[in-house]
Design a protein around this motif. Sequence first.
Motif, short mmCIF file in Angstrom:
data_model
loop_
_atom_site.label_atom_id
_atom_site.label_comp_id
_atom_site.label_asym_id
_atom_site.label_seq_id
_atom_site.Cartn_x
_atom_site.Cartn_y
_atom_site.Cartn_z
N GLU A 1 -28.47 16.89 -55.32
CA GLU A 1 -29.02 17.61 -56.47
C GLU A 1 -30.51 17.89 -56.28
OE1 GLU A 1 -29.60 17.10 -61.34
OE2 GLU A 1 -28.47 15.60 -60.19
N GLN B 1 -14.40 14.59 -52.79
CA GLN B 1 -15.37 14.97 -53.80
C GLN B 1 -16.72 15.33 -53.18
OE1 GLN B 1 -14.48 15.57 -56.79
NE2 GLN B 1 -12.43 14.69 -56.59
N LEU B 2 -17.09 14.62 -52.12
CA LEU B 2 -18.33 14.95 -51.42
C LEU B 2 -18.20 16.29 -50.69
CD1 LEU B 2 -19.61 11.55 -49.93
CD2 LEU B 2 -20.31 12.72 -52.03
N ASN C 1 -21.95 6.65 -53.11
CA ASN C 1 -21.85 8.09 -53.34
C ASN C 1 -22.69 8.57 -54.52
OD1 ASN C 1 -20.14 8.09 -51.19
ND2 ASN C 1 -18.29 8.60 -52.33
N VAL D 1 -25.02 11.97 -54.39
CA VAL D 1 -24.99 13.09 -55.35
C VAL D 1 -26.40 13.41 -55.84
CG1 VAL D 1 -24.17 13.82 -57.63
CG2 VAL D 1 -22.62 12.62 -56.08
N LEU E 1 -18.57 18.90 -53.35
CA LEU E 1 -19.99 18.95 -53.74
C LEU E 1 -20.81 19.72 -52.71
CD1 LEU E 1 -22.34 17.93 -55.59
CD2 LEU E 1 -22.48 15.94 -54.08
#
Length: 230
Positions: free
Chosen positions: A100, A135-136, A92, A96, A139
């Motif tokens: 980004e 969390q993904l 992961n 991220v 995001l």
Amino acid sequence: MAFVMVKCCFDSEIPLPDFVESVIQKCTDPGSFRPRYKRLVDNIFPVNPQDGLVKNNMEKLTFYSLSSPEKLDRIGEYLFQRASRDINRRRNGFVVIAMEAMDQLLVACHAQTLNLFVESFLKMIQKLLESSDPQLQILATQSFVRFANIEEDTPSYHRRYDFFVSKFSSMCHNDNSNIDLRDKIRMAGINGLQGVVRKTVSDDLVENIWEPVHMDKIVPSLLYNMQNSR
């Protein structure tokens, strides 16, 4: 001279001139044959994902994208492919970084070809939202909201947001046993729905967000959270 050069390539005891060694090294390095945009993308990823995006290499990728906007769609697709592999491998940290990078390219590159990049961008968002990692999902929602605030120069005639309406509505009803995480997911869902409405209302060429097929999901989700916030 030519004979000596050929002999040098096969006789390890004969020292090679520096420039010859450089040529041989480049010719035998598989990475040398990769397209430039792939090498630039690969270079933004550190060895250790905890080190984060390699900023100076990201600047090079951004400059290349601005100089060659026709490559944006390939860059976006390659980033998506890398992120998909990393999601499947549960790496992961690299996911991220890829997200980004796509966020930065989306903001920096305003061109007619941006529409092609957006397709890969939305595929990436959908991939993260489909993952089982909260969390993904959060995001991905944050990236979608940033995207919703961008005015595109080129209209999209075929883009649809059905999946995002359904997914964000589902997140609004999340019942995770961790109350803090549950609230974050629900709030992300609300923000995502706001982003969908903002994006579709600002573009007359996409589907009508006010149609019952969408409102029947959006309105109950918002009311549910209003009721539970009391």
